[in-house]
Design a protein around this motif. Structure first.
Motif, PDB file in Angstrom:
ATOM      1  N   UNK A  16      72.871  50.382 -40.889  1.00 18.74           N
ATOM      2  CA  UNK A  16      72.068  49.739 -40.084  1.00 18.74           C
ATOM      3  C   UNK A  16      72.500  50.249 -38.554  1.00 18.74           C
ATOM      4  N   UNK A  17      73.504  51.005 -38.285  1.00 18.99           N
ATOM      5  CA  UNK A  17      73.870  51.120 -37.040  1.00 18.99           C
ATOM      6  C   UNK A  17      72.911  51.491 -35.927  1.00 18.99           C
ATOM      7  N   UNK A  18      73.272  51.341 -34.858  1.00 23.06           N
ATOM      8  CA  UNK A  18      72.212  51.661 -33.799  1.00 23.06           C
ATOM      9  C   UNK A  18      72.510  52.956 -33.319  1.00 23.06           C
ATOM     10  N   UNK A  19      71.441  53.801 -33.570  1.00 22.87           N
ATOM     11  CA  UNK A  19      71.629  55.449 -33.337  1.00 22.87           C
ATOM     12  C   UNK A  19      71.656  55.632 -31.761  1.00 22.87           C
ATOM     13  N   UNK A  20      70.961  54.892 -31.304  1.00 22.56           N
ATOM     14  CA  UNK A  20      70.853  55.072 -29.664  1.00 22.56           C
ATOM     15  C   UNK A  20      72.238  55.003 -29.232  1.00 22.56           C
ATOM     16  N   UNK A  21      73.033  54.237 -29.571  1.00 21.19           N
ATOM     17  CA  UNK A  21      74.679  53.708 -29.150  1.00 21.19           C
ATOM     18  C   UNK A  21      75.435  54.862 -29.661  1.00 21.19           C
ATOM     19  N   UNK A  64      65.287  54.166 -21.468  1.00 23.33           N
ATOM     20  CA  UNK A  64      63.987  53.894 -22.482  1.00 23.33           C
ATOM     21  C   UNK A  64      64.356  52.762 -23.589  1.00 23.33           C
ATOM     22  N   UNK A  65      65.519  52.765 -23.864  1.00 20.14           N
ATOM     23  CA  UNK A  65      66.072  51.756 -24.864  1.00 20.14           C
ATOM     24  C   UNK A  65      66.169  50.321 -24.398  1.00 20.14           C
ATOM     25  N   UNK A  88      71.194  43.576 -22.603  1.00 22.47           N
ATOM     26  CA  UNK A  88      70.848  43.944 -23.853  1.00 22.47           C
ATOM     27  C   UNK A  88      71.703  45.167 -24.331  1.00 22.47           C
ATOM     28  N   UNK A  89      72.070  45.864 -23.335  1.00 19.82           N
ATOM     29  CA  UNK A  89      72.943  47.062 -23.507  1.00 19.82           C
ATOM     30  C   UNK A  89      74.419  46.796 -23.723  1.00 19.82           C
ATOM     31  N   UNK A  93      76.219  47.403 -27.393  1.00 16.61           N
ATOM     32  CA  UNK A  93      77.828  47.926 -27.454  1.00 16.61           C
ATOM     33  C   UNK A  93      78.704  47.028 -28.294  1.00 16.61           C
ATOM     34  N   UNK A  94      78.459  45.601 -27.906  1.00 19.65           N
ATOM     35  CA  UNK A  94      79.375  44.646 -28.705  1.00 19.65           C
ATOM     36  C   UNK A  94      78.998  44.681 -30.179  1.00 19.65           C
ATOM     37  N   UNK A  95      77.868  44.780 -30.334  1.00 16.19           N
ATOM     38  CA  UNK A  95      77.182  44.987 -31.861  1.00 16.19           C
ATOM     39  C   UNK A  95      77.779  46.154 -32.551  1.00 16.19           C
TER      40      UNK A  95
END
Lengths: 109, 220
Positions: A16-21, A64-65, A88-89, A93-95
């Motif tokens: 479930x990792x954030x692919x944008x990050x 955009x994110x 939110x950024x 990053x923390x998540x």
């Protein structure tokens, strides 16, 4: 890791990792911005060693994110683009760090 | 790139880029210690009060020149960055400023008015310790201060600066004994080494980071 062992929560989190990050170039940009209040495009170029076009496209995706805020202005007569991590950024990053650390810790168990 | 992000490394690298890559900080430090090297000469010439005024005035000019050079020379090449003032950073900054002020105060006092320092001379122990206790304390303080900075920001040359300046302060007490109005040669040499390092860094910085044109920024 022992193959007979079931994937732990830490490892499952990777799915479930954030692919944008997670994209390396964007991660570099986010990490750079994480440690400063705001930075201009030139600083990000030097810090990440990406090309202008590459950096520009990644910053646009981050914008955009909703992870970065881009502010165009002037320093004297020269144009300057300032980029800043949004709350939110910072949370993203923390998540991401938390997920990666949990996965790595799970692998060590 | 490593899949596991090490924020501390990125933060250190950002801090290094922001403050220590262009060599300006080294040039300012070398300049400050050059002033300290000529301090005894100007003191004998102008008297204590005028000398302090001159010292502070030239020091402020140096700091102003440093800021202008950062804006005109570094920022166009390295880019603009605004540091994030987290509570931890504020605390570290506060402690660093207090330590720097304390160390510089001690260096100036040992160079200018050693009689104002409390008498710390132990009545027992080796003769060298009895004679140079204050200088040894200042040396250790400088090594500790610069060593701490070197560790925090990941710039090993700061550790060398601590040894250079601390050693120079002790050496000047030995060399300039009996001639307090002479040029402080050890301090001058240490400052010269730091200035040379700063100059070398500046040359490397100019080669590594060419000035970016405004047109290139317009691409975005």
């Amino acid at each position: 890791m022992n193959a007979s062992r079931k994937p732990t929560d830490g490892l499952r989190g990777l799915a479930e990792i954030d692919r944008v990050v997670h994209e390396p170039a964007r991660l570099m940009v986010l990490m750079c911005l994480y440690s400063v209040a705001k930075a201009d495009f030139v600083f990000l170029l030097n810090a990440t060693e990406l090309s202008w076009g590459n950096l520009s496209s990644h910053v646009t995706k981050l914008e955009e994110a909703g992870y970065v805020h881009v502010e165009k202005g002037f320093a004297g007569k020269k144009p300057r683009t300032l980029v800043q991590l949004t709350p939110s950024g910072r949370r993203a990053v923390d998540a991401y760090r938390h997920t990666m650390h949990a996965a790595l810790a799970a692998r060590r168990r | 790139m490593s899949a596991s992000p090490d924020l501390r490394t990125v933060q250190k690298r950002t801090l290094r880029m922001m403050n220590y890559e262009d060599g300006l900080w080294d040039l300012l430090l070398g300049f400050v210690f050059t002033l300290l090297a000529v301090y005894p000469v100007t003191r004998a010439r102008f008297g204590p009060a005028w000398n302090v005024t001159l010292f502070v005035g030239v020091l402020l000019l140096g700091v102003a020149a440093y800021r202008i050079a950062q804006l005109r020379f570094s920022t166009p090449r390295l880019g603009y960055v605004e540091p994030r003032r987290s509570p931890a950073l504020k605390l570290v900054l506060g402690i660093t400023i207090a330590l720097v002020a304390l160390t510089f105060g001690l260096v100036i006092l040992t160079a200018a008015r050693p009689d104002l320092l409390p008498n710390l001379t132990p009545s027992r122990g080796p003769l060298w310790l009895q004679s140079y206790l204050v200088e040894i304390v200042v040396m250790l303080a400088l090594i500790g201060l610069f060593g701490g900075m070197a560790f925090i920001v990941g710039v090993p040359r700061l550790f060398l600066y601590g040894w250079l300046l601390g050693g120079a302060n002790l050496a000047s007490a030995i060399v300039n004994q009996g001639t307090p109005e002479a040029f402080n040669l050890p301090m001058g040499l240490a400052a010269g080494v730091i200035l040379l390092i700063g100059l070398g860094l500046m040359i490397r910085f100019v080669r590594k980071y060419p000035a970016r044109s405004a047109e290139a920024q317009d691409e975005r």
